[in-house]
Design a protein around this motif. Sequence first.
Motif, PDB file in Angstrom:
ATOM      1  N   ARG A  95       0.013  45.464  10.894  1.00  0.00           N
ATOM      2  CA  ARG A  95       0.446  45.413   9.495  1.00  0.00           C
ATOM      3  C   ARG A  95       1.926  45.772   9.384  1.00  0.00           C
ATOM      4  O   ARG A  95       2.391  46.742   9.987  1.00  0.00           O
ATOM      5  N   ILE A 100       5.237  46.370   6.636  1.00  0.00           N
ATOM      6  CA  ILE A 100       5.582  46.727   5.269  1.00  0.00           C
ATOM      7  C   ILE A 100       7.087  46.564   5.072  1.00  0.00           C
ATOM      8  O   ILE A 100       7.882  47.116   5.842  1.00  0.00           O
ATOM      9  N   TRP A 135       7.671  37.037   4.097  1.00  0.00           N
ATOM     10  CA  TRP A 135       7.393  37.999   3.029  1.00  0.00           C
ATOM     11  C   TRP A 135       8.149  37.600   1.757  1.00  0.00           C
ATOM     12  O   TRP A 135       7.585  37.643   0.660  1.00  0.00           O
ATOM     13  N   THR A 141       6.466  34.804   0.066  1.00  0.00           N
ATOM     14  CA  THR A 141       5.215  35.234  -0.564  1.00  0.00           C
ATOM     15  C   THR A 141       5.468  35.918  -1.904  1.00  0.00           C
ATOM     16  O   THR A 141       4.802  35.629  -2.905  1.00  0.00           O
ATOM     17  N   VAL A 142       6.445  36.832  -1.933  1.00  0.00           N
ATOM     18  CA  VAL A 142       6.642  37.623  -3.156  1.00  0.00           C
ATOM     19  C   VAL A 142       7.491  36.898  -4.201  1.00  0.00           C
ATOM     20  O   VAL A 142       7.360  37.165  -5.399  1.00  0.00           O
ATOM     21  N   PRO A 179       8.436  51.395   0.248  1.00  0.00           N
ATOM     22  CA  PRO A 179       8.177  49.954   0.216  1.00  0.00           C
ATOM     23  C   PRO A 179       9.034  49.295  -0.862  1.00  0.00           C
ATOM     24  O   PRO A 179       9.222  49.859  -1.942  1.00  0.00           O
ATOM     25  N   ILE A 214       8.179  46.646  -2.491  1.00  0.00           N
ATOM     26  CA  ILE A 214       7.177  46.377  -3.524  1.00  0.00           C
ATOM     27  C   ILE A 214       5.901  47.108  -3.090  1.00  0.00           C
ATOM     28  O   ILE A 214       5.336  46.776  -2.045  1.00  0.00           O
ATOM     29  N   ASP A 225       2.197  48.289  -2.302  1.00  0.00           N
ATOM     30  CA  ASP A 225       0.926  47.597  -2.060  1.00  0.00           C
ATOM     31  C   ASP A 225       1.095  46.139  -1.640  1.00  0.00           C
ATOM     32  O   ASP A 225       0.215  45.303  -1.892  1.00  0.00           O
ATOM     33  N   THR A 226       2.230  45.826  -1.035  1.00  0.00           N
ATOM     34  CA  THR A 226       2.387  44.495  -0.445  1.00  0.00           C
ATOM     35  C   THR A 226       2.633  44.661   1.050  1.00  0.00           C
ATOM     36  O   THR A 226       3.242  45.642   1.484  1.00  0.00           O
ATOM     37  N   HIS A 227       2.155  43.712   1.819  1.00  0.00           N
ATOM     38  CA  HIS A 227       2.323  43.789   3.266  1.00  0.00           C
ATOM     39  C   HIS A 227       2.083  42.406   3.868  1.00  0.00           C
ATOM     40  O   HIS A 227       1.628  41.488   3.177  1.00  0.00           O
ATOM     41  N   VAL A 228       2.389  42.301   5.135  1.00  0.00           N
ATOM     42  CA  VAL A 228       2.073  41.100   5.918  1.00  0.00           C
ATOM     43  C   VAL A 228       1.270  41.554   7.130  1.00  0.00           C
ATOM     44  O   VAL A 228       1.687  42.451   7.861  1.00  0.00           O
TER      45      VAL A 228
END
Length: 295
Positions: free
Chosen positions: A161, A163, A202, A205-206, A253, A255, A257-260
Amino acid sequence: MLDYPLLAALAAVIRTGSFEQAAQELHVTPSAVSQRVKQLEDRLGAVLVIRAQPCTATPAGSRLFRHVEDVGLLEHTLRADLAGIVPPDRSPTLRLAINADSLATWFIDVIAACDGLLFDLVLDDEDYSADWLRRGEVVAAITAQPGPVQGCNSTALGAQRYIASASPAYVERWFPNGVTVEAIATAPALTFNMKDDIQARWVQTVLGKRVPFPSHRLPSPQAFIAASLAGVGWGMNPEALAGEHIAAGRLVPLIPDTHVDVALYWQSSRVVAAAISDLNRAVLKASKDWLISGS
């Protein structure tokens, strides 16, 4: 029929990087090693060693080297099975292709659990490490490719994971209004090397699209963390390395609660499957302790 004394000379040159060190390993003169390698090249009609500092293998030489190492590994297993009958020999060397983040987090546990084996690790991005298996240059690899490479077994390990994180001061300076297209386009990022696209993934995605961004290239997971802590840039840091810094507030982080999550697989040659069974078990145990299940 392959001449194994000649192959042993070739392998020693590739393993040590020089004819002189190969001669010391084989307890012969450098001239003898050179003659054996030349004789093998003449027989096969191909150049096997690029004579430089250090000496390196050609593609054909690499494939022969892998064969010799595989034979040595099989013989090591045979000696263990026939202890007291077959005399012991030097520890075999396992050449593996792994990604740098695995080495920086959990793979040292694997090495520590494999007493009696030597490791020659090739570092490459998980999206490319399977190529080393296809070329026959390694016996196993940690890869992002789920389907088995020809002649290999593939086992899912879990996911690493990542972040997107940076120091609080960096976030305050470069992202005062949050993660926007404008901020990403100007805020310095951290990239491992040209193959590393996890930051770009990432961002897409965001933000819903790819946005070019300036970036430092730092080919070291530890340097990623250090640079993030120092406010040099933002990067996709492995949770296994960044977690304690995030918990302590030294990193935040971009953002919450976001991750890859990057799914990893262990691919290993079927030819030596029995010989590397201890290694396979160590990899599965260590990855279970460190990686997250699923992707």
